[in-house]
Design a protein around this motif. Structure first.
Motif, PDB file in Angstrom:
ATOM      1  N   ASP A  12      34.688  42.712  35.016  1.00  0.00           N
ATOM      2  CA  ASP A  12      33.247  42.635  35.292  1.00  0.00           C
ATOM      3  C   ASP A  12      32.875  41.463  36.198  1.00  0.00           C
ATOM      4  N   ASP A  13      33.847  40.634  36.561  1.00  0.00           N
ATOM      5  CA  ASP A  13      33.571  39.488  37.426  1.00  0.00           C
ATOM      6  C   ASP A  13      33.709  39.823  38.907  1.00  0.00           C
ATOM      7  N   GLY A  14      34.138  41.033  39.211  1.00  0.00           N
ATOM      8  CA  GLY A  14      34.315  41.431  40.598  1.00  0.00           C
ATOM      9  C   GLY A  14      35.776  41.445  41.010  1.00  0.00           C
ATOM     10  N   ILE A  15      36.097  42.273  41.972  1.00  0.00           N
ATOM     11  CA  ILE A  15      37.485  42.552  42.332  1.00  0.00           C
ATOM     12  C   ILE A  15      38.208  41.346  42.925  1.00  0.00           C
ATOM     13  N   THR A  16      37.472  40.363  43.436  1.00  0.00           N
ATOM     14  CA  THR A  16      38.124  39.182  44.019  1.00  0.00           C
ATOM     15  C   THR A  16      38.265  38.027  43.030  1.00  0.00           C
ATOM     16  N   ALA A  17      37.794  38.185  41.814  1.00  0.00           N
ATOM     17  CA  ALA A  17      37.817  37.088  40.845  1.00  0.00           C
ATOM     18  C   ALA A  17      39.249  36.677  40.513  1.00  0.00           C
ATOM     19  N   PRO A  18      39.520  35.384  40.353  1.00  0.00           N
ATOM     20  CA  PRO A  18      40.873  34.938  40.005  1.00  0.00           C
ATOM     21  C   PRO A  18      41.412  35.561  38.733  1.00  0.00           C
ATOM     22  N   GLY A  19      40.524  35.835  37.767  1.00  0.00           N
ATOM     23  CA  GLY A  19      40.988  36.421  36.515  1.00  0.00           C
ATOM     24  C   GLY A  19      41.638  37.780  36.695  1.00  0.00           C
ATOM     25  N   ILE A  20      41.010  38.658  37.460  1.00  0.00           N
ATOM     26  CA  ILE A  20      41.591  39.987  37.660  1.00  0.00           C
ATOM     27  C   ILE A  20      42.833  39.906  38.529  1.00  0.00           C
ATOM     28  N   ARG A  21      42.873  38.942  39.453  1.00  0.00           N
ATOM     29  CA  ARG A  21      44.075  38.800  40.278  1.00  0.00           C
ATOM     30  C   ARG A  21      45.273  38.410  39.412  1.00  0.00           C
ATOM     31  N   THR A  22      45.042  37.563  38.403  1.00  0.00           N
ATOM     32  CA  THR A  22      46.105  37.198  37.463  1.00  0.00           C
ATOM     33  C   THR A  22      46.531  38.408  36.638  1.00  0.00           C
ATOM     34  N   LEU A  23      45.562  39.188  36.176  1.00  0.00           N
ATOM     35  CA  LEU A  23      45.869  40.369  35.369  1.00  0.00           C
ATOM     36  C   LEU A  23      46.673  41.387  36.172  1.00  0.00           C
ATOM     37  N   ILE A  24      46.320  41.568  37.425  1.00  0.00           N
ATOM     38  CA  ILE A  24      47.072  42.476  38.305  1.00  0.00           C
ATOM     39  C   ILE A  24      48.511  41.998  38.454  1.00  0.00           C
ATOM     40  N   ASP A  39      32.444  45.586  43.137  1.00  0.00           N
ATOM     41  CA  ASP A  39      32.491  44.828  44.387  1.00  0.00           C
ATOM     42  C   ASP A  39      31.703  43.515  44.298  1.00  0.00           C
ATOM     43  N   SER A  40      31.047  43.280  43.153  1.00  0.00           N
ATOM     44  CA  SER A  40      30.307  42.037  42.927  1.00  0.00           C
ATOM     45  C   SER A  40      30.256  41.779  41.422  1.00  0.00           C
ATOM     46  N   PRO A  41      29.922  40.568  41.001  1.00  0.00           N
ATOM     47  CA  PRO A  41      29.912  40.257  39.566  1.00  0.00           C
ATOM     48  C   PRO A  41      28.950  41.142  38.778  1.00  0.00           C
ATOM     49  N   GLN A  42      29.415  41.568  37.595  1.00  0.00           N
ATOM     50  CA  GLN A  42      28.630  42.453  36.731  1.00  0.00           C
ATOM     51  C   GLN A  42      28.627  41.932  35.291  1.00  0.00           C
ATOM     52  N   SER A  43      28.703  40.619  35.132  1.00  0.00           N
ATOM     53  CA  SER A  43      28.757  40.035  33.790  1.00  0.00           C
ATOM     54  C   SER A  43      27.500  40.368  32.999  1.00  0.00           C
ATOM     55  N   GLY A  44      27.673  40.582  31.688  1.00  0.00           N
ATOM     56  CA  GLY A  44      26.549  40.845  30.796  1.00  0.00           C
ATOM     57  C   GLY A  44      25.934  42.216  30.958  1.00  0.00           C
ATOM     58  N   MET A  45      26.613  43.113  31.656  1.00  0.00           N
ATOM     59  CA  MET A  45      26.066  44.453  31.882  1.00  0.00           C
ATOM     60  C   MET A  45      26.227  45.361  30.673  1.00  0.00           C
ATOM     61  N   GLY A  46      27.043  44.930  29.695  1.00  0.00           N
ATOM     62  CA  GLY A  46      27.279  45.801  28.552  1.00  0.00           C
ATOM     63  C   GLY A  46      27.844  47.132  28.999  1.00  0.00           C
ATOM     64  N   GLY A  98      39.653  42.597  32.666  1.00  0.00           N
ATOM     65  CA  GLY A  98      39.621  41.127  32.655  1.00  0.00           C
ATOM     66  C   GLY A  98      40.439  40.572  33.809  1.00  0.00           C
ATOM     67  N   ILE A  99      40.983  39.394  33.672  1.00  0.00           N
ATOM     68  CA  ILE A  99      40.721  38.455  32.601  1.00  0.00           C
ATOM     69  C   ILE A  99      39.319  37.883  32.833  1.00  0.00           C
ATOM     70  N   ASN A 100      38.457  38.011  31.838  1.00  0.00           N
ATOM     71  CA  ASN A 100      37.089  37.549  32.002  1.00  0.00           C
ATOM     72  C   ASN A 100      37.019  36.031  32.077  1.00  0.00           C
ATOM     73  N   HIS A 101      36.141  35.547  32.947  1.00  0.00           N
ATOM     74  CA  HIS A 101      35.865  34.116  33.045  1.00  0.00           C
ATOM     75  C   HIS A 101      34.805  33.768  31.994  1.00  0.00           C
ATOM     76  N   GLY A 102      35.224  33.488  30.775  1.00  0.00           N
ATOM     77  CA  GLY A 102      34.302  33.183  29.690  1.00  0.00           C
ATOM     78  C   GLY A 102      34.623  33.974  28.444  1.00  0.00           C
ATOM     79  N   SER A 103      34.144  33.484  27.317  1.00  0.00           N
ATOM     80  CA  SER A 103      34.456  34.071  26.016  1.00  0.00           C
ATOM     81  C   SER A 103      33.794  35.431  25.813  1.00  0.00           C
ATOM     82  N   ASN A 104      34.534  36.334  25.171  1.00  0.00           N
ATOM     83  CA  ASN A 104      33.962  37.582  24.672  1.00  0.00           C
ATOM     84  C   ASN A 104      34.270  37.751  23.189  1.00  0.00           C
ATOM     85  N   SER A 105      34.356  36.621  22.487  1.00  0.00           N
ATOM     86  CA  SER A 105      34.587  36.660  21.045  1.00  0.00           C
ATOM     87  C   SER A 105      33.280  36.919  20.308  1.00  0.00           C
TER      88      SER A 105
END
Length: 259
Positions: A12-24, A39-46, A98-105
């Motif tokens: 949800d942080d967008g395709i260029t986010a470091p978190g998803i690059r690590t997950l890939i 293609d852009s951040p979508q945090s909190g979209m549920g 993910g990997i999401n930048h921030g907690s989802n606990s």
């Protein structure tokens, strides 16, 4: 030679986010990877989906690896729908978000676009995992997550998941040497005490900025919040059947025909 597992990656942080690059990067060591991400951040979209406007998909090349990548104008849930229904020629063996930048606990799982993407895959009958790091920094260090992500993903591929269940995985913000391992947990009872900060725009109109603090009301040592505070990776099995089964018997004693 057995076919490699097909893995759908989103976030949800967008395709260029470091978190998803690590997950890939990690998923490329396990199977054949296809990325469909916003293609852009979508945090909190549920679990929002796009129904009143058009959706766009664009094939892109970002970074290294053999993965196929597509950016989408849609939400995380849209990305999973598009991946499964439109892009892939066979059902993925695993979906990771993910990997999401921030907690989802704890209660954050309700608002999370990261977890909603995983849940959307679960609704489609695809084993799915949402990964998050408790660090909102865009340049956060994800190195200590990699080995655990691989272990968890390989276990899901090996064992599968119960129908209607996906995994919510959160990492504390720690160095590799400080992590103590994995704890399978329940979701902590916690909530946000929210405040709206009222401000004035230059033209004199009121506007509001959501603020607040996270309050953990749960003192149990079997929760995700306890695990994260004590240096463990938390793994919570999440079900998307929201029925409060324990209330059905009580409700059946009510007289709904009373006037």
């Amino acid at each position: 030679m057995p076919k490699k597992p097909l893995i759908l990656v989103t976030n949800d942080d967008g395709i260029t986010a470091p978190g998803i690059r690590t997950l890939i990067e990690v998923m490329n060591t396990i199977g054949d990877v296809v990325v469909v991400a916003p293609d852009s951040p979508q945090s909190g979209m549920g679990h929002a989906i796009t129904i009143n406007s058009t959706l766009h998909i664009e094939k892109v090349t970002i970074g290294n690896g053999n993965q196929l990548e597509y950016s989408s104008s849609g939400t995380p849930a849209d990305c999973v729908k598009l991946g499964v229904k439109q892009i892939l020629d066979r059902r993925p063996d695993l979906c990771v978000s993910g990997i999401n930048h921030g907690s989802n606990s704890s209660i954050n799982v309700i608002y999370s676009g990261t977890m909603s993407a995983a849940i959307e895959a679960g609704i489609e009958g695809i084993p799915a995992i949402g990964f998050s790091l408790c660090d909102y920094n865009w340049n956060a260090n994800f190195d200590h997550c990699k080995a655990y992500i691989k272990t968890i993903a390989e276990n899901v591929l090996k064992h599968g998941l119960d129908s209607g269940t996906v995994l919510n995985v959160n990492f504390p913000k720690l160095d590799t040497t400080e992590l103590k391992g994995i704890k399978v947990c329940r979701q902590a009872k916690a909530n946000w005490e929210e405040v709206f900060d009222q401000r004035k725009s230059p033209n004199g109109k009121d506007y509001y900025w959501l603020t607040g603090k996270f309050v953990n009301l749960d003192k149990g040592e079997d929760t995700d919040e306890w695990a994260l505070a004590n240096g463990y990776v938390s793994v919570v099995p999440v079900q998307f059947d929201l029925t409060a089964h324990h209330s059905i018997q009580e409700l059946n004693t009510w007289d709904f025909n009373e006037k």
